[in-house]
Design an enzyme around this catalytic site. Structure first.
Site, PDB file in Angstrom:
ATOM      1  N   ARG A   1       0.851  -1.184   0.000  1.00  0.00           N
ATOM      2  CA  ARG A   1       0.000   0.000   0.000  1.00  0.00           C
ATOM      3  C   ARG A   1       0.892   1.241   0.000  1.00  0.00           C
ATOM      4  O   ARG A   1       1.717   1.406   0.907  1.00  0.00           O
ATOM      5  CB  ARG A   1      -0.904  -0.010   1.238  1.00  0.00           C
ATOM      6  CG  ARG A   1      -1.704   1.260   1.384  1.00  0.00           C
ATOM      7  CD  ARG A   1      -2.656   1.248   2.584  1.00  0.00           C
ATOM      8  NE  ARG A   1      -3.284   2.551   2.649  1.00  0.00           N
ATOM      9  CZ  ARG A   1      -3.238   3.358   3.711  1.00  0.00           C
ATOM     10  NH1 ARG A   1      -2.642   3.005   4.827  1.00  0.00           N
ATOM     11  NH2 ARG A   1      -3.811   4.539   3.661  1.00  0.00           N
TER      12      ARG A   1
ATOM     13  N   GLU B   1      -7.233   8.561   6.425  1.00  0.00           N
ATOM     14  CA  GLU B   1      -7.500   9.244   7.692  1.00  0.00           C
ATOM     15  C   GLU B   1      -7.964  10.696   7.535  1.00  0.00           C
ATOM     16  O   GLU B   1      -7.255  11.627   7.946  1.00  0.00           O
ATOM     17  CB  GLU B   1      -6.254   9.216   8.593  1.00  0.00           C
ATOM     18  CG  GLU B   1      -5.735   7.837   8.898  1.00  0.00           C
ATOM     19  CD  GLU B   1      -4.486   7.861   9.792  1.00  0.00           C
ATOM     20  OE1 GLU B   1      -4.162   8.930  10.336  1.00  0.00           O
ATOM     21  OE2 GLU B   1      -3.849   6.813   9.947  1.00  0.00           O
TER      22      GLU B   1
ATOM     23  N   ASN C   1      -7.374   1.896  10.102  1.00  0.00           N
ATOM     24  CA  ASN C   1      -6.066   2.104  10.727  1.00  0.00           C
ATOM     25  C   ASN C   1      -6.263   2.063  12.233  1.00  0.00           C
ATOM     26  O   ASN C   1      -7.068   2.828  12.782  1.00  0.00           O
ATOM     27  CB  ASN C   1      -5.477   3.469  10.336  1.00  0.00           C
ATOM     28  CG  ASN C   1      -5.039   3.506   8.877  1.00  0.00           C
ATOM     29  OD1 ASN C   1      -5.161   2.514   8.158  1.00  0.00           O
ATOM     30  ND2 ASN C   1      -4.527   4.636   8.450  1.00  0.00           N
TER      31      ASN C   1
ATOM     32  N   GLU D   1      -3.472  -0.078   8.259  1.00  0.00           N
ATOM     33  CA  GLU D   1      -2.288   0.300   9.031  1.00  0.00           C
ATOM     34  C   GLU D   1      -2.415  -0.237  10.448  1.00  0.00           C
ATOM     35  O   GLU D   1      -3.485  -0.134  11.059  1.00  0.00           O
ATOM     36  CB  GLU D   1      -2.140   1.828   9.161  1.00  0.00           C
ATOM     37  CG  GLU D   1      -1.669   2.522   7.932  1.00  0.00           C
ATOM     38  CD  GLU D   1      -1.505   4.028   8.128  1.00  0.00           C
ATOM     39  OE1 GLU D   1      -1.218   4.470   9.263  1.00  0.00           O
ATOM     40  OE2 GLU D   1      -1.680   4.753   7.138  1.00  0.00           O
TER      41      GLU D   1
HETATM   42  O1  IFM Z   1       2.819   7.599  10.004  1.00  0.00           O
HETATM   43  C1  IFM Z   1       1.434   7.675  10.198  1.00  0.00           C
HETATM   44  C2  IFM Z   1       0.698   7.503   8.897  1.00  0.00           C
HETATM   45  O2  IFM Z   1       1.095   8.438   7.943  1.00  0.00           O
HETATM   46  C3  IFM Z   1      -0.790   7.659   9.103  1.00  0.00           C
HETATM   47  N1  IFM Z   1      -1.246   6.818  10.184  1.00  0.00           N
HETATM   48  C4  IFM Z   1      -0.525   6.836  11.416  1.00  0.00           C
HETATM   49  C5  IFM Z   1       0.950   6.608  11.142  1.00  0.00           C
HETATM   50  C6  IFM Z   1       1.755   6.565  12.457  1.00  0.00           C
HETATM   51  O3  IFM Z   1       1.574   7.722  13.187  1.00  0.00           O
END
Ligand code: IFM
Length: 464
Positions: A79, A168, A301, A364
């Site tokens: 990704r 996000e 995430n 994530e």
């Molecule tokens: O690094 C970030 C990412 O860009 C978006 N989600 C959280 C991760 C960790 O903080």
């Protein structure tokens, strides 16, 4: 059951994730325009260690080597995000062919290595020229996003079959427009509410364009979500949880799943003077239908939960949004997130029971720990390994409850630029030496390699 027996469903997608600004570097090469993160990091005082993403992991030049690393690991999917100003330097209008060609080569390279590309269109690096016109607080930015999505998917849509519109939107709207710690660095509550709406609107408008240009593709959006966990609180829990949940989770989930913006949160914003008494005047006829466009999956995430602490510390401003429980019982990663694997299972189950996305991916999940190479060159990141192991066990439990979880992407493939923290926080399963750009697989990467190969959760080995 010992975790080594935890088999994942056939076809489960195992991957790792990154984003353009965090790894690419080459901030002003081959016709790329300036992004809001270029501007932000070039402004003194914005980034903790004073660093920028100008070079980052130099992935723009090292992408072939990085694909070779992915292949060595046995990733099934990767990704990554596209840098909008690399494609449209001024945000709209003239297309930069060199930018499109870069991603086209990357996609070809991944496919050749047997790795499926999952492409995120927006991971926070808005062209600065659009910010100069008001950024996401303006409806025209949503229109520009659809043009951008169209250009990218026309070029890559024959080969990319998984599209994520946004990463996000909460972080963009809240961290960028309300709290100011992210680009564009504003403290403007009304603007952040408009931004959240225009982000969601641009998602909804882009879905048909992506489907048109990429027949048969799966299209979704990624949200960061926070499960609410009861802590040893003496504060009446229900209203505070309801409020948290409204701001962090329901504000995005409800409109995406056809339920309008949550009325209780709208009422709070009216009371607080963030919006006029007649409510969300920036929501126009047809917007909510557009936002609720059918998607093929939800990207989730997850890093940590929200838990109430048992009392408001003296002198604090009694704001429930700040009430995170810090107790000796819990572990924290180096960036300060609470380690709470069960939260992933709660979250996925709740999404399944309440919103019923047809499919979900954990897009994530990961942890920041600073462990670097020992004298023998090996990176013994035991805490990350155990974090990943326990979160995967929680994801497996959720699958057992009937949650349609189709894949998992560790954040991150490699250490990278962690936004306002700069390079001080390392989330990678691969160590990056930023001086030499040498990459070293950490112990967690070698373990993850085995998990992916066996499609089952392998118990961590005893320390060595
Ligand atoms: O690094 C970030 C990412 O860009 C978006 N989600 C959280 C991760 C960790 O903080």
């Amino acid at each position: 059951m010992p975790s080594r027996f935890l088999k994942f469903p056939d076809g489960f997608v195992w991957g790792a994730a990154t984003s353009a600004y965090q790894i690419e570097g080459a901030w002003n090469e081959d016709g790329k325009g300036e992004s809001i993160w270029d501007r932000f990091t070039h402004t003194p005082g914005k980034i903790l260690d004073g660093s920028t993403g100008d070079v980052a992991c130099d992935h723009y030049h090292l992408w072939r080597k990085d694909i070779a690393l992915m292949r060595e690991l046995g990733l099934k999917a990767y990704r990554f995000s596209i840098s909008w100003p690399r494609i449209l330097p001024a945000g709209r209008g003239k297309v930069n062919q060199a930018g499109l060609d870069f991603y086209s080569r990357l996609v070809d390279g991944l496919l050749k290595a047997g790795i499926e590309p999952f492409v995120t269109l927006y991971h926070w690096d808005l062209p600065q020229s659009l910010q100069d016109k008001g950024g996401w607080a303006e409806r025209s930015t949503a229109e520009a996003f659809v043009e951008y999505a169209d250009v990218v998917s026309r070029k890559l849509g024959d080969r990319v079959k998984r599209w994520i519109t946004h990463n996000e939107p909460w972080a963009t709207a809240v961290m960028g427009y309300q709290m100011g710690g992210h680009a564009p660095g504003l403290n403007d509550y009304p603007a952040s509410l408009k931004a959240s709406h225009h982000l969601l609107l641009s998602h909804g408008w882009a879905v048909p364009a992506l489907r048109r240009n990429s027949p048969g593709a799966g299209v979704g959006i990624t949200l960061i979500l926070f499960p609410l966990v009861p802590g040893p609180s003496k504060i009446p829990v229900l209203p505070v949880f309801r409020k948290f949940d409204g701001y962090f989770n329901r504000w995005f989930l409800d409109p995406l799943y056809g339920r309008h913006y949550p009325a209780d949160v709208v009422a709070e914003h009216i009371n607080a003077g963030h919006i006029p008494a007649d409510g969300l005047t920036f929501v126009k006829p047809g917007d909510l239908e557009a936002i609720a466009a059918r998607t093929d999956f939800l990207g989730v995430n997850y890093y940590s939960p929200v838990m109430l602490r048992n009392k408001v510390p003296p002198g604090s401003d009694n704001e429930p949004l700040l009430l995170l429980y810090h107790g000796p019982k819990y572990e924290y990663t180096d960036i300060g997130s609470m380690v709470y694997p069960d939260g992933l299972c709660h979250l996925l189950s709740r999404l399944h029971f309440e919103y019923q996305p047809g499919k979900m991916y954990v897009t994530e999940n990961g942890a920041s720990y600073s462990d670097g190479p020992d004298g023998d060159g090996r990176v013994r990141d035991r805490r990350r390994l155990s974090y990943l192991h326990n979160h995967l066990a929680a994801a497996h439990r959720a699958i057992g409850y009937g949650v349609p979880l189709a894949g998992y992407f560790v954040w991150s493939l490699m250490d990278n630029f962690e936004w306002s923290f700069g390079y001080a926080q390392r989330f990678g399963i691969t160590w990056v030496d930023y001086q030499t750009q040498r990459r070293i697989f950490k112990d967690s990467a070698l373990w993850y390699k085995q998990v992916m190969a066996e499609n089952s959760l392998v118990a961590p080995k005893k320390s060595s």
